[in-house]
Design a protein around this motif. Structure first.
Motif, PDB file in Angstrom:
ATOM      1  N   LYS A 460      -7.925   1.156  -7.743  1.00 36.41           N
ATOM      2  CA  LYS A 460      -7.811   2.526  -8.273  1.00 36.41           C
ATOM      3  C   LYS A 460      -6.749   3.318  -7.506  1.00 36.41           C
ATOM      4  N   GLU A 461      -6.773   3.201  -6.189  1.00 34.40           N
ATOM      5  CA  GLU A 461      -5.813   3.937  -5.356  1.00 34.40           C
ATOM      6  C   GLU A 461      -4.385   3.490  -5.652  1.00 34.40           C
ATOM      7  N   MET A 462      -4.204   2.186  -5.818  1.00 34.52           N
ATOM      8  CA  MET A 462      -2.862   1.663  -6.076  1.00 34.52           C
ATOM      9  C   MET A 462      -2.368   2.041  -7.474  1.00 34.52           C
ATOM     10  N   ASN A 463      -3.268   2.346  -8.364  1.00 32.68           N
ATOM     11  CA  ASN A 463      -2.881   2.697  -9.737  1.00 32.68           C
ATOM     12  C   ASN A 463      -2.749   4.200  -9.960  1.00 32.68           C
ATOM     13  N   THR A 464      -3.106   5.022  -8.952  1.00 39.82           N
ATOM     14  CA  THR A 464      -2.964   6.470  -9.121  1.00 39.82           C
ATOM     15  C   THR A 464      -1.494   6.852  -8.998  1.00 39.82           C
ATOM     16  N   ASP A 465      -1.143   7.942  -9.625  1.00 37.95           N
ATOM     17  CA  ASP A 465       0.253   8.377  -9.642  1.00 37.95           C
ATOM     18  C   ASP A 465       0.608   9.279  -8.463  1.00 37.95           C
ATOM     19  N   THR A 466      -0.411   9.649  -7.661  1.00 39.59           N
ATOM     20  CA  THR A 466      -0.146  10.630  -6.594  1.00 39.59           C
ATOM     21  C   THR A 466       0.414   9.962  -5.344  1.00 39.59           C
ATOM     22  N   GLY A 467       1.496  10.530  -4.839  1.00 37.64           N
ATOM     23  CA  GLY A 467       2.007  10.148  -3.529  1.00 37.64           C
ATOM     24  C   GLY A 467       2.574   8.748  -3.429  1.00 37.64           C
ATOM     25  N   ASP A 468       2.928   8.453  -2.180  1.00 33.41           N
ATOM     26  CA  ASP A 468       3.569   7.191  -1.850  1.00 33.41           C
ATOM     27  C   ASP A 468       2.499   6.184  -1.427  1.00 33.41           C
ATOM     28  N   LYS A 469       2.467   5.023  -2.087  1.00 34.57           N
ATOM     29  CA  LYS A 469       1.435   4.006  -1.801  1.00 34.57           C
ATOM     30  C   LYS A 469       1.694   3.284  -0.483  1.00 34.57           C
ATOM     31  N   MET A 470       2.927   3.345  -0.005  1.00 40.08           N
ATOM     32  CA  MET A 470       3.282   2.596   1.197  1.00 40.08           C
ATOM     33  C   MET A 470       2.438   3.036   2.395  1.00 40.08           C
ATOM     34  N   HIS A 471       2.233   4.345   2.516  1.00 33.51           N
ATOM     35  CA  HIS A 471       1.439   4.840   3.649  1.00 33.51           C
ATOM     36  C   HIS A 471      -0.006   4.360   3.548  1.00 33.51           C
ATOM     37  N   PHE A 472      -0.530   4.363   2.339  1.00 32.25           N
ATOM     38  CA  PHE A 472      -1.911   3.893   2.143  1.00 32.25           C
ATOM     39  C   PHE A 472      -2.036   2.421   2.544  1.00 32.25           C
ATOM     40  N   ILE A 473      -1.085   1.603   2.105  1.00 30.27           N
ATOM     41  CA  ILE A 473      -1.140   0.163   2.417  1.00 30.27           C
ATOM     42  C   ILE A 473      -1.008  -0.049   3.925  1.00 30.27           C
ATOM     43  N   LYS A 474      -0.088   0.703   4.543  1.00 28.06           N
ATOM     44  CA  LYS A 474       0.098   0.578   5.990  1.00 28.06           C
ATOM     45  C   LYS A 474      -1.178   0.979   6.727  1.00 28.06           C
ATOM     46  N   TRP A 475      -1.755   2.092   6.307  1.00 24.16           N
ATOM     47  CA  TRP A 475      -2.974   2.584   6.951  1.00 24.16           C
ATOM     48  C   TRP A 475      -4.113   1.585   6.799  1.00 24.16           C
ATOM     49  N   LEU A 476      -4.212   1.013   5.615  1.00 26.02           N
ATOM     50  CA  LEU A 476      -5.283   0.048   5.369  1.00 26.02           C
ATOM     51  C   LEU A 476      -5.124  -1.161   6.294  1.00 26.02           C
ATOM     52  N   GLY A 477      -3.882  -1.631   6.415  1.00 23.48           N
ATOM     53  CA  GLY A 477      -3.625  -2.749   7.326  1.00 23.48           C
ATOM     54  C   GLY A 477      -3.982  -2.403   8.754  1.00 23.48           C
ATOM     55  N   ILE A 478      -3.625  -1.182   9.167  1.00 29.78           N
ATOM     56  CA  ILE A 478      -3.920  -0.722  10.526  1.00 29.78           C
ATOM     57  C   ILE A 478      -5.420  -0.670  10.756  1.00 29.78           C
ATOM     58  N   ARG A 479      -6.144  -0.081   9.816  1.00 27.93           N
ATOM     59  CA  ARG A 479      -7.597   0.060   9.965  1.00 27.93           C
ATOM     60  C   ARG A 479      -8.311  -1.294   9.911  1.00 27.93           C
ATOM     61  N   LEU A 480      -7.808  -2.196   9.077  1.00 22.00           N
ATOM     62  CA  LEU A 480      -8.408  -3.539   9.015  1.00 22.00           C
ATOM     63  C   LEU A 480      -8.221  -4.271  10.333  1.00 22.00           C
ATOM     64  N   ASP A 481      -7.011  -4.206  10.881  1.00 23.72           N
ATOM     65  CA  ASP A 481      -6.754  -4.844  12.186  1.00 23.72           C
ATOM     66  C   ASP A 481      -7.665  -4.264  13.256  1.00 23.72           C
ATOM     67  N   GLU A 482      -7.832  -2.949  13.220  1.00 24.88           N
ATOM     68  CA  GLU A 482      -8.706  -2.242  14.155  1.00 24.88           C
ATOM     69  C   GLU A 482     -10.132  -2.763  14.044  1.00 24.88           C
ATOM     70  N   HIS A 483     -10.556  -2.919  12.782  1.00 26.53           N
ATOM     71  CA  HIS A 483     -11.949  -3.278  12.479  1.00 26.53           C
ATOM     72  C   HIS A 483     -12.303  -4.682  12.968  1.00 26.53           C
ATOM     73  N   ILE A 484     -11.335  -5.606  12.841  1.00 26.91           N
ATOM     74  CA  ILE A 484     -11.670  -7.003  13.127  1.00 26.91           C
ATOM     75  C   ILE A 484     -11.228  -7.456  14.514  1.00 26.91           C
ATOM     76  N   SER A 485     -10.401  -6.649  15.181  1.00 27.24           N
ATOM     77  CA  SER A 485      -9.749  -7.135  16.410  1.00 27.24           C
ATOM     78  C   SER A 485     -10.741  -7.553  17.483  1.00 27.24           C
ATOM     79  N   ALA A 486     -11.783  -6.718  17.730  1.00 22.10           N
ATOM     80  CA  ALA A 486     -12.718  -7.022  18.814  1.00 22.10           C
ATOM     81  C   ALA A 486     -13.483  -8.314  18.529  1.00 22.10           C
ATOM     82  N   ASP A 487     -14.048  -8.398  17.321  1.00 21.48           N
ATOM     83  CA  ASP A 487     -14.824  -9.598  16.972  1.00 21.48           C
ATOM     84  C   ASP A 487     -13.939 -10.828  16.952  1.00 21.48           C
ATOM     85  N   LEU A 488     -12.723 -10.675  16.449  1.00 25.33           N
ATOM     86  CA  LEU A 488     -11.799 -11.807  16.376  1.00 25.33           C
ATOM     87  C   LEU A 488     -11.449 -12.301  17.774  1.00 25.33           C
TER      88      LEU A 488
END
Length: 1574
Positions: A460-488
């Motif tokens: 849904k987020e990728m299909n919305t017309d608002t704003g630049d998707k690049m920041h969202f994708i970057k943020w998601l990658g950052i947060r995912l890395d954050e989320h898994i780093s300790a357990d990994l």
């Protein structure tokens, strides 16, 4: 500001530089290693060097302009000549400062900060990430040069991780990896008050890495006193320990550096002093009333440790209550550095204060970039919402819960797909169908799986017309890395512990249960690691599988808010934005072809069909492949040791417009791969997987980089063997990729002799590996250069080690960056010689490679779709070229034919025809040349250029030869039919004279119309009876009666039923087998029933034929029949029956020809034809020709039987008779006679011309006739399916050429009927108008000619006929019997023609309709016959297994016979031996089977997969194992099951049972499938 102007950055403060503008291949900056450049190039050069992780980006010199250089030299010379020695030494201030250039060199930090200020958020982040990789200090607090607002660029730190090693309380070394914005470390802040003589930044460098300028300082190359953008900037750097005893600090420590006088930057000072664990201040000698004393006193009073460095004090370290004094003046730098390090270490050890970068944002009065940038803030909020859905979930269960489509079901489907493509022994079509059904069930289960809220939110987020998707994708990658780093990290630690334990047990040769248990634990942890890996690639993989499941069942998912067809567009946008896309799923070891194809289709839609150069990399795991690609093009492939690449990823690199002029492509597609011999795959079939991966990426790429790490010979040998085998496979399938070897981590890359020896050793190894691979692949190659065009001098690169020193504090080695630059040049050199490939073709290449790799034998299975489609395109062009030549010769032939009939020429020579064809021939040559040179696929087409040039030359020679033969035949026939023509002319002229005489008798009764009519009728009857009695009438003919009479004479003992009048006979074109037509010769070892037991054998069972002839012999007889039919067809046309009439001797010629061909064929065969074969062949061919011969004879009869043609002229003669009676002038009567005489020639001319135009129109507008052979086949199959006529189907299957002719005739008839009013009739009217104008022009010019030359009627007639001699068969001899000597009024003659001609034309037009048009044309002029002649000059060889026809457009074509799709061999009558069960096997699956046999003749036996070894027609066929066979023939088998069973007297039962999957296709679906597949 002047600086921004000098750097050509005006306006960029608002119109920001973007990452996508920078991340493209440019000629000047990306291919050259600049040590200096012009000012206007500083920015681009700095960025390009930084992207390549070259820390010398800060040391670029500015080139002096010629004028500056000249001025400076002049000043220097002037000073040298004028300066006094005493002045030089004593009067320093008075020496003129003319040696300094007018404009100071721009400080490197000003260049860096100018880029920083003018970059958008994404470029800033990329830039800071690269600065961090270069081990440079990073901007932490940055004053805006225009507003002085202080910015904290937190966003730029989000992708930076720092790793270090330290000892725990048990003295064990432990590893730590943290994102820098979260890392909690001590922080030491450095600042100064006033102006100091020592360099603060240089001092800090000595604490972090004395060999590297982490902080830029006054003594660095290029440093300038006039820098303007660093004042007030706070930079930060981290020291990361390596766990060794010589670490400067035992823990990670952050260092902050405030540039400029701290007294002038209160906000920055406040933040640093508050957050620091230790404050270090550099001070000059201070006075009591110094303005900074108050601040210093405040620092002193707080409990936080303070270290003061006095630049004008010589004393050693002094400590008073956590307050340190250290003097710097005239002291050893190393000593000072050591004292300072100890002081900091002591302070840190006693302090509990820690620093976290994120906390800087809590300070007021500073602008945090993440809050200020709307796109960044929105992206962060959206990513945070997504991440909230993952809370409280075990990391190893996340993928299973949130990404169900890519889990077990996808892996099961992948495994089933591999099994489907690798059939086991005993597999039937039923087994294949069962597997497909199972795969479809898995897809349905996938489709039924719910889409998680996590994925729904992302889509849904990728299909919305608002704003630049690049920041969202970057943020998601950052947060995912954050989320898994300790357990990994914990899992990696556990994995290392278990691995160490297993190794220890193995070293002790302990094979106990303990070892097994430990190995099981290690495997479980390894699986947990795989399950815990969770990044953007897994999200995209899930989207891919959602798409593939929806696409497979062809419906949307119930919980998907958008149509599934929009998903590929989402991935395409990400690729365009610079994100990598997974090409091969590393976990499933499978390429999601449906998904990748759809994404590439969307890329083509968005970018246009751009040309790409594919660059891939291969090498062992962790050998720096991703790092190398990232450094070369500024890409984003994962590079951390914990996140090794799995499978293969692809990423686009845009080529700048400037570079496109030098290259043949628009994008580079970089393909990164998992390492060969990957540890994760240890214990699995790594060798097979590695070969698969290597073959895939080598086949996909235009250039492959072979990455060799270190100098271990066994490692080298392993990878080289895999690589050589991959290139050998490409050679065998006629693909020619290039390769460059990159030898990384070489200790001394400058040693030329060593490199020479290394190259020699590498080449020896490659040659050795080539021999081994050649044996395995059954190929003749002795050295690597036999396999690939390889230059050992230029295509082997030696790379320095990546790090300059020991990580984690070592910066990248500048030599490594230079090596990258050199490699980049080499790649571009290869690329400039390559045509790359179109994006649309990349999809097919991926599919072809993967389909072939799924099967066990790559070379045998590979189907090069691009080459096939290119060849089809060539065939389409060839059809146009040959048609151009044929149509041009048709016009010439028609013109010469008219001239022959008009007796204007008496001989036709080849040279005359070649001259006529010269212009068209030159045009065709030019068109061919342009096509082969300028076509998109010129590099593929070049292999066929010579053969097609020869073919066109052959076509031209053949056309000339055939036309000469036809025209000379007409010449010969013209002389033979002179008697016929003279007799007819005599009859007509007699009637004219007699009607003239009658007129004299009735002079007094001219006003009595009724009397005149009666008298004329009486006269007419008498005259006609007289003519008919003198001339025998032309009889109707009965071809079949004549044929049977001749056959009875030839075969007196033949079976009466076969040749008696009106009896039924076997139509040879409909028989299922010719076994009833042959008698085996006595020398045959086996009896008739034993001749061939079967065609296929499966283990102990055998496939057989419903006949005693082998398939090869059946095919030979069928080919004989087809060829005889074509040749007799040509013979009949050459008889010119419409002009010469029918002669029974021609039937005797045909029968004699057929008899000779049959006799010739059976020579050397093990069989002889029965009489029935010859009789049925003659009857079948003559029956087919009966209508054509009869129609042509009818035309002859209508034109030459006096009873018919005289009667048709009754009205014309009455009209002339009336004119005689009314005493019309000679000119008026002669004018009417001319018009009447012109009527027939005009009609023939119009019909022929309209037929020619219609033929051109059909070739252009008729869908079935406007392409190549495959297109024609497709329309034939569509028509057959629509009509559902089994007899026609069998005619098509057994005698495709016979059926094709019928189809073309039907198509032409239908087109004429459908388009008659819209197209044919208007064309006829247009031709009538043009011809009428030509005739009138001829009459007018003849009149003028006679008047000018004072000639008579003879001269007028000669001029008139000559002007029409190239369009009408009309000459002076046609009027030779009509007296016209007294005609002298030529103006009247012209007027009469002008008046009478429209009526003639109108009469012709009124009689022109769909019935008369084809009937009134001679056979050779009819559109259908012209098109048959054009299309039938193709290959008619049929597959020896299933009978499908080769689809090549030319007869003696280049390469093997082939067909895009084969069919069930049961359609050819093949059945299981000792049963009555027809086989359902399809050739393409049969040749993939490893245990299926066939018998090409009486005794030999071959595996189906080795069918070429059978020789004969088998060796000339290319049958590729393929599971995408046309649904069409499956539907046909089901639809006509009973008909086929009756036809062959066999059934589809037992092993030949029809799979249920075949029954699912509807007629409409299979008709539509033809457009998709053909």
């Amino acid at each position: 500001m002047n600086l921004f102007h000098r750097l050509h950055l005006e306006g960029r403060h608002h119109n920001k530089l973007r990452a996508k503008d920078i991340l493209q291949l440019t000629s000047v900056h990306s291919l050259q290693s600049h040590e200096s450049c012009a000012e206007e190039e500083l920015i681009q050069t700095f960025i390009q060097k930084l992207l390549m992780m070259n820390y010398r980006a800060r040391y670029i010199k500015t080139k002096e302009t010629n004028e500056e250089s000249h001025n400076e030299q002049g000043s220097y010379d002037s000073f040298r000549q004028e300066a006094d020695p005493e002045e030089f030494f004593l009067n320093l201030g008075s020496v003129p400062n003319e040696g300094i250039t007018k404009s100071e060199q721009i400080d490197p930090m000003d260049v860096q900060m100018a880029v920083f200020h003018c970059a958008d958020g994404l470029l800033k982040q990329l830039m800071v990430t690269k600065l961090s990789q270069c081990q440079y200090a990073l901007p932490l607090l940055v004053p805006d040069p225009f507003t002085q607002q202080i910015e904290f660029p937190l966003w730029t730190f989000r992708q930076i991780n720092k790793s270090w090693k330290m000892k725990n309380t048990n003295n064990e070394i432990i590893s730590q990896t943290h994102p820098v914005y979260k890392a909690q470390t001590p922080m030491v802040s450095f600042f100064r008050f006033g102006s100091v003589s020592s360099s603060k930044s240089q001092l800090m460098n000595s604490l972090i890495n004395e060999k590297h300028n982490t902080f830029f300082h006054r003594n660095c190359p290029g440093s300038s006193r006039t820098r303007v953008l660093m004042d007030g900037v706070v930079e930060i750097a981290w020291f990361c320990p390596s766990g060794s005893d010589d670490d400067k600090f035992t823990d990670c420590v952050a260092f902050c550096n405030l540039h400029g006088d701290a007294g002038d930057h209160e906000k920055q000072l406040q933040i640093l002093t508050e957050m620091a664990s230790v404050n270090v201040v550099l001070l000059p000698k201070l006075q009591k009333n110094d303005k900074n004393m108050i601040k210093l006193q405040q620092l002193y009073k707080v409990s936080k440790p303070l270290i003061c460095l006095f630049t004008e004090d010589e004393s050693a370290v002094t400590v008073i209550k956590k307050k340190y004094r250290i003097g710097l003046e005239d002291r050893n730098q190393s000593k000072v550095s050591e004292e300072l390090r100890r002081a900091i270490t002591d302070c840190i050890s006693e302090s509990t204060s820690t620093f976290r970068l994120e906390d800087v944002s809590k300070h007021s009065d500073i602008r945090v970039d993440e809050e200020y940038d709307e796109d960044c803030r929105r992206g962060r909020e959206a990513a945070q919402q997504m991440m909230s859905l993952l809370e409280k979930k075990d990391l190893t269960e996340i993928k299973e819960s949130f990404l169900p489509h890519q889990g077990k079901l996808w892996h099961q489907w992948s495994q089933k797909n591999k099994e489907l493509h690798r059939p086991k022994a005993h597999e039937t079509e039923m087994d294949i169908s069962r597997k497909k059904t199972e795969m479809m069930k898995i897809r349905e289960q996938q489709h039924e799986s719910d889409i998680s809220e996590f994925m729904k939110f992302f889509i849904k987020e990728m299909n919305t017309d608002t704003g630049d998707k690049m920041h969202f994708i970057k943020w998601l990658g950052i947060r995912l890395d954050e989320h898994i780093s300790a357990d990994l990290s914990d899992l990696h630690h556990k994995c290392n512990e278990k691995w160490s334990a297993v190794l220890k047990l193995k070293e002790n040769h302990d094979a106990s249960e303990q070892l097994t248990a430990k190995q099981a634990e290690l495997e479980r942890i390894s699986e947990d690691l795989q399950a815990a890996a969770f990044g953007l690639e897994h999200i995209m993989r899930e989207i891919g599988q959602i798409y593939e499941s929806c696409s497979s069942v062809n419906k949307n998912k119930k919980d998907l808010q958008f149509d599934f067809s929009s998903l590929p567009s989402l991935a395409a946008e990400m690729m365009i934005s610079g994100f990598p896309l997974e090409l091969m799923d590393g976990d499933a070891a499978h390429v999601p072809v449906i998904w990748i194809s759809a994404v590439l289709d969307k890329l083509v839609q968005k970018l246009g069909d751009q040309r790409v150069f594919v660059l891939s990399v291969l090498g062992i795991q962790s050998s720096g492949k991703s790092t190398m690609l990232n450094a070369m093009f500024g890409l984003q492939f994962a590079v951390s040791a914990g996140r090794c690449t799995r499978g293969a990823f692809m990423q686009l690199v845009r080529v700048s417009d400037e570079m496109k002029t030098q290259m043949n492509f628009d994008y580079i597609l970089a393909v990164d791969t998992e390492g060969l011999r990957a540890l994760e795959l240890a214990g699995r079939s790594t060798r097979h997987h590695d070969n698969e991966l290597a073959t895939f990426v080598v086949g996909l790429a235009n250039l492959t980089l072979i990455n060799i790490f270190g100098e271990n010979p066994s490692d080298m040998q392993d990878i080289l063997q895999i690589v050589v085998q991959a290139f050998l496979r490409m050679k065998k399938v006629r693909m020619n990729p290039s390769c460059v070897f990159v030898h990384q981590n070489v200790t001394d890359v400058t040693a030329g002799e060593k490199n020479l020896e290394g190259r020699r050793r590498l080449l020896e190894t490659l040659d050795e590996m080539t021999k081994l691979a050649a044996e395995e692949e059954d190929y003749d190659a002795d050295c690597f250069s036999d396999v690939i065009d390889f230059d050992v001098q230029n295509d082997v690169k030696y790379f320095a080690q990546l790090w300059e020193g020991s990580p984690p504090m070592a910066p990248p080695n500048p030599k490594y960056c230079e090596n990258i630059q050199e490699l980049k040049k080499t790649i571009m050199s290869h690329a400039s010689k390559s045509h790359g490939m179109m994006q649309i073709d990349l999809k097919d290449r991926i599919k072809d490679l993967w389909e072939a790799l799924l099967k066990e034998r790559f070379v045998f299975s590979f189907r090069n779709s691009l080459e096939i489609s290119t060849y089809r395109k060539l065939e389409t062009e060839y059809s146009k070229w040959s048609w151009s030549l044929r149509s041009a010769m048709m016009k010439t032939e028609n013109k010469l034919h008219i001239q022959i009939e008009n007796e204007a020429i008496h001989e036709v020579e080849e040279t005359d025809l070649q001259t006529e064809l010269k212009k068209t021939s030159e045009e065709v040559e030019k068109s061919m040349s342009e096509f082969f040179e300028k076509d998109t696929y010129a590099e593929i087409l070049i292999q066929w250029k010579t053969s097609f040039e020869i073919k066109i030359k052959d076509v031209q020679e053949n056309i000339v030869r055939e036309t000469k033969k036809k025209l000379n035949g007409i010449l010969h026939q013209r002389d033979l039919k002179k008697k016929i023509d003279a007799q007819r002319t005599n009859h007509e002229n007699t009637l004219y004279e007699k009607s003239k005489e009658l007129n004299l008798k009735l002079k007094n009764k001219v006003n009595d119309e009724e009397t005149l009519k009666k008298e004329f009728e009486l006269f007419w009857e008498q005259s006609v009876n007289s003519i008919v009695s003198d001339t025998p009438s032309i009889k109707d003919i009965d071809i079949m009666r004549d044929v049977k009479e001749i056959l009875s004479d030839v075969y007196e003992s033949a079976p009466v039923d076969h040749i008696k009048e009106n009896s039924e006979y076997t139509k040879i074109f409909t028989v299922s087998s010719y076994c009833e037509y042959v008698i085996f010769k006595k020398s045959t070892k086996k009896t008739v029933t034993e001749a061939v037991k079967g065609a296929y054998r499966k283990v102990k069972e055998t496939f057989g034929y419903s006949r005693t002839l082998s398939p090869e012999k059946e095919a030979e007889i069928k080919l004989l029949i087809t060829d005889v039919e074509q040749q007799t067809d040509k013979m009949i046309q050459s008889f010119n029956i419409s002009k010469m009439g029918y002669n029974i001797s021609w039937i005797q010629q045909i029968i004699g020809y057929i008899k000779n061909r049959a006799t010739e064929h059976q020579k050397g065969m093990k069989y002889e034809f029965k009489k029935e074969f010859f009789i049925d062949l003659v009857l079948s061919i003559c029956t087919g020709a009966n209508k054509m011969i009869t129609d042509q004879h009818r035309l002859f009869k209508e034109a030459n039987d006096p009873a018919i043609y005289v009667e048709k002229k009754r009205e014309e003669y009455y009209s002339i008779f009336q004119k005689y009676c009314h005493e019309a002038t000679s000119a008026a009567i002669f004018g009417e006679i001319i018009c009447q005489k012109l009527k027939e020639p005009i009609e023939q001319s119009l019909y022929k011309k309209t037929a020619r135009h219609l033929t051109y129109e059909l070739m252009k507008n008729c869908e079935s006739l406007n392409g190549n052979r495959s297109n024609l086949e497709k329309h034939i199959l569509k028509t057959l399916a629509e009509e559902e006529d089994f007899v026609k189907y069998m005619d098509y299957i057994n005698y495709p050429s016979h059926h094709l002719k019928s189809f073309i005739r039907d198509e032409v008839t239908r087109y004429i009927c459908d388009k008659f009013s819209d197209s044919v009739l208007p064309k006829m009217k247009e031709n009538i108008k043009l011809l009428q104008q030509k005739i009138m022009k001829a009459a007018h010019e003849s009149t003028e000619h006679v008047q000018v030359n004072r000639g008579d009627v003879g001269l007028w007639l000669k001029s008139f006929t000559q002007q029409l001699s190239d369009v009408l068969i009309f000459s002076e001899k046609d009027l030779s019997g009509v007296k016209h000597d007294d005609v002298d009024d030529f103006n009247l003659l012209e007027d009469v023609i002008r008046k009478e001609l429209p009526a003639v034309m109108s009469d012709i037009n009124s009689r022109f309709n769909t019935n008369t048009f084809p009937v009134k044309l001679e056979s050779k002029f009819r559109p259908d016959e012209i098109l048959i002649d054009h299309f039938c000059q193709c290959c008619w060889v049929q597959c020896p297994f299933c009978g499908v026809t080769c689809t090549h457009t030319t007869n003696n074509h280049y390469g093997d016979h082939c067909a895009p799709f084969h069919r069930s061999i049961g359609l050819n009558g093949i059945y299981y031996h000792d049963t009555s069960n027809l086989s359902t096997h399809i050739c393409t699956s049969a040749v993939a089977n490893s245990d299926l046999y066939f018998h090409p003749n009486d005794s030999d036996e071959f595996l189906c997969r080795d069918y070429r070894r059978a020789g004969g027609v088998f060796k000339d066929w290319s049958i590729t194992p393929d599971l995408s066979e046309l649904p069409y023939w499956k539907w046909f088998v089901c639809r006509f099951q009973k008909d086929l069973e009756n036809y062959y007297n066999k059934t589809f039962e037992g092993e030949g049972e029809i799979p249920n999957e075949w029954r699912k296709y509807s007629k409409q679906e299979v008709i539509e499938s033809l457009d998709e597949y053909m």
